[in-house]
Write a protein that holds these residues in place. Sequence first.
Motif, PDB file in Angstrom:
ATOM      1  N   ILE A 150      -3.473   3.407  -9.153  1.00  0.00           N
ATOM      2  CA  ILE A 150      -4.714   3.199  -9.430  1.00  0.00           C
ATOM      3  C   ILE A 150      -5.439   2.561  -8.196  1.00  0.00           C
ATOM      4  CG2 ILE A 150      -6.390   1.797 -10.902  1.00  0.00           C
ATOM      5  CD1 ILE A 150      -4.416   2.312 -13.204  1.00  0.00           C
ATOM      6  N   ARG A 188     -19.398  -0.306   4.031  1.00  0.00           N
ATOM      7  CA  ARG A 188     -18.338  -0.666   2.795  1.00  0.00           C
ATOM      8  C   ARG A 188     -17.279  -1.697   3.409  1.00  0.00           C
ATOM      9  NH1 ARG A 188     -14.952  -1.552   0.142  1.00  0.00           N
ATOM     10  NH2 ARG A 188     -13.401  -0.266  -1.080  1.00  0.00           N
ATOM     11  N   HIS A 219      -7.558  10.165 -16.731  1.00  0.00           N
ATOM     12  CA  HIS A 219      -8.973  10.695 -16.747  1.00  0.00           C
ATOM     13  C   HIS A 219      -9.397  11.247 -18.022  1.00  0.00           C
ATOM     14  CE1 HIS A 219      -9.328   9.403 -12.528  1.00  0.00           C
ATOM     15  NE2 HIS A 219     -10.520   9.362 -12.633  1.00  0.00           N
ATOM     16  N   THR A 278     -18.668   3.706 -12.182  1.00  0.00           N
ATOM     17  CA  THR A 278     -18.947   3.909 -10.969  1.00  0.00           C
ATOM     18  C   THR A 278     -17.734   5.478 -10.790  1.00  0.00           C
ATOM     19  OG1 THR A 278     -18.678   1.667 -10.307  1.00  0.00           O
ATOM     20  CG2 THR A 278     -18.979   3.120  -8.545  1.00  0.00           C
ATOM     21  N   GLY A 279     -18.530   6.376 -10.151  1.00  0.00           N
ATOM     22  CA  GLY A 279     -17.799   7.472  -9.785  1.00  0.00           C
ATOM     23  C   GLY A 279     -17.783   8.312 -11.061  1.00  0.00           C
ATOM     24  N   THR A 280     -18.261   8.298 -12.311  1.00  0.00           N
ATOM     25  CA  THR A 280     -17.932   8.959 -13.438  1.00  0.00           C
ATOM     26  C   THR A 280     -18.964  10.190 -13.593  1.00  0.00           C
ATOM     27  OG1 THR A 280     -19.296   7.321 -14.715  1.00  0.00           O
ATOM     28  CG2 THR A 280     -17.031   7.158 -14.646  1.00  0.00           C
ATOM     29  N   CYS A 335      -6.424   2.786   1.083  1.00  0.00           N
ATOM     30  CA  CYS A 335      -7.714   3.499   1.399  1.00  0.00           C
ATOM     31  C   CYS A 335      -8.900   2.742   0.731  1.00  0.00           C
ATOM     32  CB  CYS A 335      -7.704   4.819   1.064  1.00  0.00           C
ATOM     33  SG  CYS A 335      -6.746   6.135   1.774  1.00  0.00           S
ATOM     34  N   MET A 336      -9.989   3.026   1.289  1.00  0.00           N
ATOM     35  CA  MET A 336     -11.162   2.240   0.516  1.00  0.00           C
ATOM     36  C   MET A 336     -11.924   2.969  -0.448  1.00  0.00           C
ATOM     37  SD  MET A 336     -12.979   0.222   3.758  1.00  0.00           S
ATOM     38  CE  MET A 336     -12.253   0.954   5.068  1.00  0.00           C
ATOM     39  N   ASP A 337     -11.260   4.135  -0.844  1.00  0.00           N
ATOM     40  CA  ASP A 337     -12.225   4.871  -2.013  1.00  0.00           C
ATOM     41  C   ASP A 337     -10.800   5.594  -2.732  1.00  0.00           C
ATOM     42  OD1 ASP A 337     -14.001   5.749  -3.447  1.00  0.00           O
ATOM     43  OD2 ASP A 337     -15.162   6.719  -2.172  1.00  0.00           O
ATOM     44  N   SER A 338     -11.227   6.197  -3.680  1.00  0.00           N
ATOM     45  CA  SER A 338     -10.387   7.228  -4.341  1.00  0.00           C
ATOM     46  C   SER A 338     -11.148   7.822  -5.422  1.00  0.00           C
ATOM     47  CB  SER A 338      -9.209   6.227  -5.371  1.00  0.00           C
ATOM     48  OG  SER A 338      -9.871   5.401  -6.441  1.00  0.00           O
ATOM     49  N   PRO A 339     -10.762   9.079  -5.878  1.00  0.00           N
ATOM     50  CA  PRO A 339     -11.379  10.115  -6.447  1.00  0.00           C
ATOM     51  C   PRO A 339     -11.579   9.642  -7.878  1.00  0.00           C
ATOM     52  CG  PRO A 339      -9.503  11.050  -6.000  1.00  0.00           C
ATOM     53  CD  PRO A 339      -9.533   9.815  -5.171  1.00  0.00           C
ATOM     54  N   GLY A 340     -12.660   9.841  -8.621  1.00  0.00           N
ATOM     55  CA  GLY A 340     -12.640   9.852 -10.035  1.00  0.00           C
ATOM     56  C   GLY A 340     -13.162   8.285 -10.488  1.00  0.00           C
ATOM     57  N   PHE A 341     -12.851   7.800 -11.742  1.00  0.00           N
ATOM     58  CA  PHE A 341     -13.559   6.706 -12.432  1.00  0.00           C
ATOM     59  C   PHE A 341     -12.886   5.436 -11.720  1.00  0.00           C
ATOM     60  CE2 PHE A 341     -13.192   9.137 -16.666  1.00  0.00           C
ATOM     61  CZ  PHE A 341     -14.144  10.116 -16.108  1.00  0.00           C
ATOM     62  N   ASP A 342     -13.650   4.370 -12.054  1.00  0.00           N
ATOM     63  CA  ASP A 342     -13.166   3.066 -11.330  1.00  0.00           C
ATOM     64  C   ASP A 342     -12.075   2.472 -12.402  1.00  0.00           C
ATOM     65  OD1 ASP A 342     -12.529   0.732  -9.862  1.00  0.00           O
ATOM     66  OD2 ASP A 342     -14.659   0.629  -9.471  1.00  0.00           O
ATOM     67  N   TYR A 373      -6.884  11.353   1.290  1.00  0.00           N
ATOM     68  CA  TYR A 373      -7.407  12.766   0.761  1.00  0.00           C
ATOM     69  C   TYR A 373      -8.532  13.338   1.627  1.00  0.00           C
ATOM     70  CZ  TYR A 373     -10.804   9.977  -1.821  1.00  0.00           C
ATOM     71  OH  TYR A 373     -11.723   9.137  -2.248  1.00  0.00           O
ATOM     72  N   VAL A 401      -8.959   8.000   4.703  1.00  0.00           N
ATOM     73  CA  VAL A 401      -7.759   7.637   5.220  1.00  0.00           C
ATOM     74  C   VAL A 401      -7.507   6.009   5.208  1.00  0.00           C
ATOM     75  CG1 VAL A 401      -6.898   9.706   6.518  1.00  0.00           C
ATOM     76  CG2 VAL A 401      -8.410   8.176   7.417  1.00  0.00           C
ATOM     77  N   GLN A 420     -13.347  16.777  -8.835  1.00  0.00           N
ATOM     78  CA  GLN A 420     -12.543  15.592  -8.611  1.00  0.00           C
ATOM     79  C   GLN A 420     -11.204  15.896  -8.747  1.00  0.00           C
ATOM     80  OE1 GLN A 420     -14.596  11.522  -8.739  1.00  0.00           O
ATOM     81  NE2 GLN A 420     -14.531  12.827  -6.856  1.00  0.00           N
ATOM     82  N   LEU A 432     -16.274   0.288 -14.377  1.00  0.00           N
ATOM     83  CA  LEU A 432     -15.617   1.697 -14.792  1.00  0.00           C
ATOM     84  C   LEU A 432     -16.495   2.919 -14.269  1.00  0.00           C
ATOM     85  CD1 LEU A 432     -13.382   3.357 -15.942  1.00  0.00           C
ATOM     86  CD2 LEU A 432     -14.398   2.941 -18.159  1.00  0.00           C
ATOM     87  N   MET A 469      -6.514  14.670  -7.733  1.00  0.00           N
ATOM     88  CA  MET A 469      -5.708  13.680  -8.530  1.00  0.00           C
ATOM     89  C   MET A 469      -4.304  13.998  -8.941  1.00  0.00           C
ATOM     90  SD  MET A 469      -8.376  12.514 -11.339  1.00  0.00           S
ATOM     91  CE  MET A 469     -10.345  12.423 -10.972  1.00  0.00           C
TER      92      MET A 469
END
Lengths: 498, 354
Positions: A193, B110, B333, B153-155, A198-205, B309, B264, B321, B151, B325
Motif C-alpha cells: 500500500i 511535493r 480498490h 485523494t486520487g479517487t 516512490c512519492m506517488d501510487s496509482p488509485g485511492f489513498d 511505474y 520512480v 488506473q 482516502l 495495479m
Amino acid sequence: MSFDPETGEFTFPDWNTEQVLQDLGKFIPPHNLLHKPSQLKPFECDGLTTHRKIPRLVLLPETIQQCQKIMRYCHKNEIPVIARGAGTGITGGVLPDDLSIVVSLTKFNRIEKIDPLQRIAVVQPGVRNLAISEAAKPFGLQYAPDPSSQIACSIGGNVAENSGGVHCLKYGLTVNNVTGIKIINSEGELIEIGGGECMDSPGFDFLALMHGSEGLLGIIVEITLKLIPLPPASQVVLAVFHSMIDGGKAVSDIISSGIIPAGLEMMDKVTIDAIESYMQAGYPKADALLLCELDGNQIDINLQMKIVQQILKDNNAFETRTSHNDEERELYWKARKSAFPAVASIQPDFYLLDGTVPRKALPEVLEKIATLSEQFGLRVANVFHAGDGNLHPIIMYNAEVEDDYEKAVQLGAEILKHCISKGGSFTGEHGVGAEKKDQMCQQFGPLELLQFHRIKAQLDVSGILNPGKAIPTLHRCAELGAMHVHNGEMPHADLPRF
Amino acid sequence: MPYDISQQICEQVKHAQQGAQPISIHGSHSHDFMLPEFAESMQLNLNEHQGIVDYQPTELTVTALSGTRLEEIQQTLATEHQRLATDFPVYTAEATLGGAVSIGHTGSSRPYYGAIRDHILGASLVNTSGEIMHFGGKVMKNVAGYDVSRLLTGTRGTLGPILEITLKVQPLPEQQSTLSIDLDENAAIEIMNRLAGQSLPISASVYFNHTLFIRLEGTEAGIQQARKTINGTEVDDGVSFWSSIQQQNHDFFNSSLPIWRVIVPASTPGLQLQNQQQSLIDWCGGLRWVQASEITQADITYIAERGGYIESFRGSKPMQQAELMSPLQKQMHAKIKSAFDPDKLFNPKLSNFA
C-alpha cells in the motif's frame, strides 16, 4: 457471516484451545506460542491499565509467511485476531477478549534499510520509534514524529494509531511521514500500500485509510518511512504566565505571526508542580508554562526568537528562559515528556484524555475544564500540544474510593463533549480503542458510522481483525440516545432502540 | 459569497439511484486530457458548487466548496499573507479544488512540503442515497474513525461527489529565489537528493535540458546561507519558470509527442526508454516527465524493475488506473468502491477495477 456491515454487530463461534494450539503448532515454533497463564499475563492490557483481560493465546510470529498462515487459519476458523505492538497505547486498542488470539509483532524488530541519499528507512513494525531516529542520526537525518512514549512504542503501533508527538506541529503526524506499508489482510494476503520508495501510487489513498485504523483493516508487517534532515540548530524558549488564558493567547499569536515552531507545548500549575517534585527540572513556579522550540539555521532562529519573545511579553509572560545549549534544551523537553509519570507519582490513578480544538478555542475550553473539575470534585492536570490545539487533560482520581473512577470517566466524557461542540475531536492522536467508542456516537452520525462498517466489511471479510474496537455498533449509539437526527428523521428507523 | 448547491447535488444523486442510472461527476474539465472518456448521459457538474465557506487565518485552515477555483483560493489566502500548503497543479485558470484532490497529483513542492493529501483535514461526500457524510474536521489532529477525507485523494469521483474540503494552509515565505546549475542528468539527480538531505530552505528542484533549477523559499538570511552552500547562478525570472511548470505551459509540455508520467524512487539514475526524446525531472528525481511517441512492454518492465511505474499523461490514449495495479491492489480498490458505491453509480467508467 460473522460481521454485519449494516449494524457493526458481530458474532464468532467459540473454539477449543487445545485444538487450536495443536493446529498452530504446525507452523509456529513452540517458544512463540504462548498459552501458560504466566506467559499470557503481560498481554492482559496496554497502557490503559483500568481495562484488563488475560488472552487465551498469544502468538509471536517471526516472519511474514507465519503471519499469513495465522491469518489464513483464523479466517477459516473465524477466530478474531488482535495485532499488538509494544502495548504502549492508552485506549485499550489491544485489549483482549474471550474469543481473540493476540498476535504480537515484537519479533519484527529489524531496521531493514536506511537509504541516506533517498532519505527513507524500511523497517519492521516492532522497531521502536526512537531506534529509527538513532539509526538515521549518523547520516544527519531523523524520523520526525516523536510520541512521548517514543523510547518504547513501536512504529507499527504508531501507524495503527497515527501517532503524533511534540514535533508534529511542524513536521506532521505519522501519516505525513510514512510513504508505504505492507499489510496482511484477514484472508492472509500480503498487499503493498502506498508508494513504498516512490512519492506517488496509482488509485485511492489507502495509505491514509490504514493510518489510525487501529488494527481493524489489516496487520502491518513492513513500513517505509520518510527521513528528514536534522536541523542544524534548535533552541527552546520557556515562558511562564500567571494564567492559562494568557499562555493560550500567546500560542495563537505565535502561530498567526507566521512562525511555525518545531514544538509548542503548554502545561498548567498542577503539572508544573508534579514535574518539579518528580525530577527537579528547574521549572519556575507559575500557573502556566509554555515551551516553544524553534529550529533551522541559527540566523533564522535568532530572528524568530525575537518575535516570539515580544509575543510572550505582550501576553504577560513574567519570566522567559532560552536554552543555551542542547543539554539544556533536552532537559526542558525531558521534563515535558515526563509529565505523565510525574502526575502518576502524586496520584497513581489518572484518566488521560486526548481532545483537540481549534487553537482559538483553547482559553475557553481550559476555563470549561476548570469549572467541570470543580463541579466533579476531581483535580485535572493539563499538559498539551498547544500549537496543534491538542489537549491532554489528566483527570486524577482515587481507585480506592468508591465511584471515583466512574466519576472520572464521566468528567472525561463531559470535557470531550465540549471539545466536539467547539468543532474539535475527542481524539487527536491516542485513538478510540476499547474505551472511547461512545464519543464516536457524538462525533459521527449513523451515516458515517455505517460507512465505516461497510469499509471494514469489505476489507476484512470475516470480520476477524480486532472486532469491537474503534467503531461502535449502531445499536450502541442508539442506546446512548446520541443518534444524530438527519432532516428531522431518525435514520434506520427499523433498528431496535431501548 | 459561496454558491452552495449541495441540495441540488443530493437530489440529482437520489434521482440517479432511483433510476439505477450511472452518473458522471466532473469539475472544470482541466484534467480531462489525461482521463479515459467517462461521460455518462446523466452528468453532475460540480463546477458551479463554488466558494470559500470558512477561512481562519489564525488557525491556518480554509474550507471551500469543491468547485472553488484554486486561483480564487490562492488570491484570498494571499490577502492574509498565506497560501496553500503545497503546490497544486493549475493547468487552466478554471482548475478547481475538488478536481485537484480527486486527481491527487501534487506540483513541484511535493518532496519538500508534502502531497495535497498531507494537507487535507476534512471533507464531505455524498453517498449513493444522496445523503451528506462528513469526515475529518477543521482541527490539525483528529484520529476518530477511518481517515476517509484523505482516502478520497486520487479517487477521480468514483466514491461519490465531494462537496467540501478543509485544508491546512501556510504562511507565505518572506522571499523566493531560484538558482540554476549546469550539470549532466545523473549528477543533477544525485545533487538534488544530497541537498534534500540537508537542512536548506529548498521548495522545488527541476532538471531540464542540462540545467538543474532549485527554488529557495524562506527568510532572507536563510536564503543567503543556502545560496552559499548551493553555489548556483541566480535565475532572473524564477517565478515565471516555476509557474510554467505548475501550469504546464513550459515548452516541454507543448510537445507534439505524447508525454508520459513516470514515478520512480527519487535517486534512480537517468532513465532511457526506447522511444524517449526529451525528459523533465521534477520532485527531486521522484517524477520524470518523458516525451516518447509510444511506450513498449520493455519500457514498463524497465521502470518496474526500478521500483516505479509509468502512466499516460498527454497526447496518448489515457490509461485506466487499474492498469497500473497488482491484482490484489485492484481487488482492494474494487472492495472500497463497493463499500461506497455498490451500484456503480459514480464515474463507473473510471472504476473498472474488477
